[in-house]
Design a protein around this motif. Structure first.
Motif, PDB file in Angstrom:
ATOM      1  N   SER A 235       0.821  -1.200   0.000  1.00 52.65           N
ATOM      2  CA  SER A 235       0.000   0.000   0.000  1.00 52.65           C
ATOM      3  C   SER A 235       0.856   1.252   0.000  1.00 52.65           C
ATOM      4  CB  SER A 235      -0.908   0.004   1.239  1.00 52.65           C
ATOM      5  OG  SER A 235      -1.588   1.227   1.344  1.00 52.65           O
ATOM      6  N   ALA A 237      -0.592   4.097   0.165  1.00 55.12           N
ATOM      7  CA  ALA A 237      -1.328   4.921   1.122  1.00 55.12           C
ATOM      8  C   ALA A 237      -0.845   4.652   2.541  1.00 55.12           C
ATOM      9  CB  ALA A 237      -2.817   4.611   1.019  1.00 55.12           C
ATOM     10  N   ILE A 239      -1.558   3.732   6.207  1.00 51.61           N
ATOM     11  CA  ILE A 239      -2.608   3.012   6.927  1.00 51.61           C
ATOM     12  C   ILE A 239      -2.519   3.404   8.397  1.00 51.61           C
ATOM     13  CG2 ILE A 239      -3.440   0.734   7.622  1.00 51.61           C
ATOM     14  CD1 ILE A 239      -2.314  -0.337   4.972  1.00 51.61           C
ATOM     15  N   SER A 242      -6.163   1.335  12.109  1.00 49.43           N
ATOM     16  CA  SER A 242      -6.851   0.282  11.370  1.00 49.43           C
ATOM     17  C   SER A 242      -6.750  -1.073  12.061  1.00 49.43           C
ATOM     18  CB  SER A 242      -6.273   0.168   9.948  1.00 49.43           C
ATOM     19  OG  SER A 242      -6.517   1.350   9.214  1.00 49.43           O
ATOM     20  N   ASP A 252      -2.985  -1.150  -2.709  1.00 51.63           N
ATOM     21  CA  ASP A 252      -3.485   0.213  -2.808  1.00 51.63           C
ATOM     22  C   ASP A 252      -2.420   1.097  -3.451  1.00 51.63           C
ATOM     23  OD1 ASP A 252      -4.627   2.657  -2.530  1.00 51.63           O
ATOM     24  OD2 ASP A 252      -4.672   2.669  -0.348  1.00 51.63           O
ATOM     25  N   THR A 256      -3.112   7.940  -0.658  1.00 60.12           N
ATOM     26  CA  THR A 256      -3.654   8.824   0.378  1.00 60.12           C
ATOM     27  C   THR A 256      -3.816   8.050   1.684  1.00 60.12           C
ATOM     28  OG1 THR A 256      -5.898   8.295  -0.312  1.00 60.12           O
ATOM     29  CG2 THR A 256      -4.906  10.262  -1.259  1.00 60.12           C
ATOM     30  N   GLU A 257      -4.054   8.786   2.760  1.00 57.57           N
ATOM     31  CA  GLU A 257      -4.207   8.141   4.065  1.00 57.57           C
ATOM     32  C   GLU A 257      -5.497   7.331   4.113  1.00 57.57           C
ATOM     33  OE1 GLU A 257      -5.097   9.837   8.444  1.00 57.57           O
ATOM     34  OE2 GLU A 257      -3.290  10.656   7.477  1.00 57.57           O
ATOM     35  N   LYS A 258      -5.437   6.147   4.718  1.00 57.53           N
ATOM     36  CA  LYS A 258      -6.601   5.260   4.774  1.00 57.53           C
ATOM     37  C   LYS A 258      -6.802   4.724   6.192  1.00 57.53           C
ATOM     38  CE  LYS A 258      -7.700   4.743   0.252  1.00 57.53           C
ATOM     39  NZ  LYS A 258      -6.679   5.548  -0.405  1.00 57.53           N
ATOM     40  N   PHE A 260      -8.775   1.336   7.762  1.00 59.31           N
ATOM     41  CA  PHE A 260      -9.431   0.096   7.374  1.00 59.31           C
ATOM     42  C   PHE A 260      -9.945  -0.651   8.601  1.00 59.31           C
ATOM     43  CE2 PHE A 260      -6.163   0.570   3.961  1.00 59.31           C
ATOM     44  CZ  PHE A 260      -7.016   0.641   2.871  1.00 59.31           C
TER      45      PHE A 260
END
Length: 270
Positions: A235, A237, A239, A242, A252, A256-258, A260
């Motif tokens: 990823s 992004a 994480i 999460s 991913d 961008t920031e995610k 989950f």
């Protein structure tokens, strides 16, 4: 194991254990409670004294989320389940020391508005019947992990505790046997990584991250998160905050920031 066939409340679950308890004092410890210190002293006090129940209380910032005890002159006046306008900040923690008289109380208990037999109602009725309930306060860490945020916070505290108890003052992380962390990976503790993991390609892990066994992470930045077993994460992004369950995969490339919250076996490609 004594199985509760339907979610009819904690008091209902306790009532199912009457024959197993067999006229002895007993402890109820709800599984989503996390504390840092042993409760053996509280148990011993309850064994030695003649109370019908002892409830463990802890001061909280958001009392409307919990069963709340009102205290005056060292005695419990009443116990209220999730009051809208709490008059106390002492939460009932979900750790109860009980005697068999509680079964009689539960037998006469009426279901609450959510059609459950509430342990707080049972304790309040016991209090009204004989006023023979004591309390102990947890002054150390306590967390009722009822939300993902609570679970992530508790995870960070547990990691710190494990690192402290390991006696290793040099490192701020622990890795399991067979795990490979490549040289271009950044780790900012506290972090715990399980066995046979592979962290690569400039990933950044931490703080407050736990990673389960057999997990592969590459090109990823992860913090304040729980990654369980057998996961594959690639990823770009970031994480954060999460929880990613066993056997999940994330690919991913969005950058961008995610956040989950993934159940077991989830596969996500973004």
């Amino acid at each position: 194991y004594i199985e509760q066939d339907e979610p009819k409340g904690i008091a209902h679950a306790i009532r199912l254990c009457k024959e197993f308890v067999n006229d002895e004092k007993f402890l109820v410890f709800l599984g989503d409670n996390i504390i840092q210190k042993p409760i053996i002293d509280f148990v011993q006090n309850f064994k030695n004294l003649d109370y019908d129940a002892t409830v463990l209380l802890c001061e909280v910032d958001n009392p409307s989320r919990f069963g709340i005890a009102d205290i005056e002159n060292g005695k419990i006046l009443k116990i209220t389940e999730k009051p809208k306008n709490p008059t106390s900040n002492l939460a009932v923690t979900g750790i109860y020391l009980l005697s068999p008289i509680i079964f009689e109380i539960i037998d006469n208990l009426k279901p609450s508005w959510r059609n459950e037999l509430e342990i707080t109602d049972a304790l309040d009725n016991l209090l009204k019947q004989n006023n023979n309930i004591s309390f102990e306060k947890i002054t150390d860490y306590w967390k009722d992990t009822g939300t993902p945020e609570d679970i992530i916070h508790a995870n960070g505290e547990i990691i710190k505790k494990i690192l402290e108890s390991s006696g290793n003052k040099i490192t701020d992380h622990i890795t399991g046997e067979g795990t490979i962390i490549e040289s271009n990976v950044k780790i900012k503790g506290p972090v715990i990584i399980g066995r046979n993991c592979h962290i690569s390609l400039g990933s950044s892990i931490g703080p407050n991250v736990s990673i389960g066994d057999n997990t592969t992470i590459s090109v990823s930045s992860i913090e304040n998160s729980i990654i369980m077993k057998n996961c594959k994460i690639n990823s770009v992004a970031e994480i954060k905050e999460s929880i990613i369950a066993n056997n999940s995969e994330i690919k991913d490339e969005a950058g961008t920031e995610k956040v989950f919250l993934l159940g077991e076996g989830s596969k996500l490609s973004l």
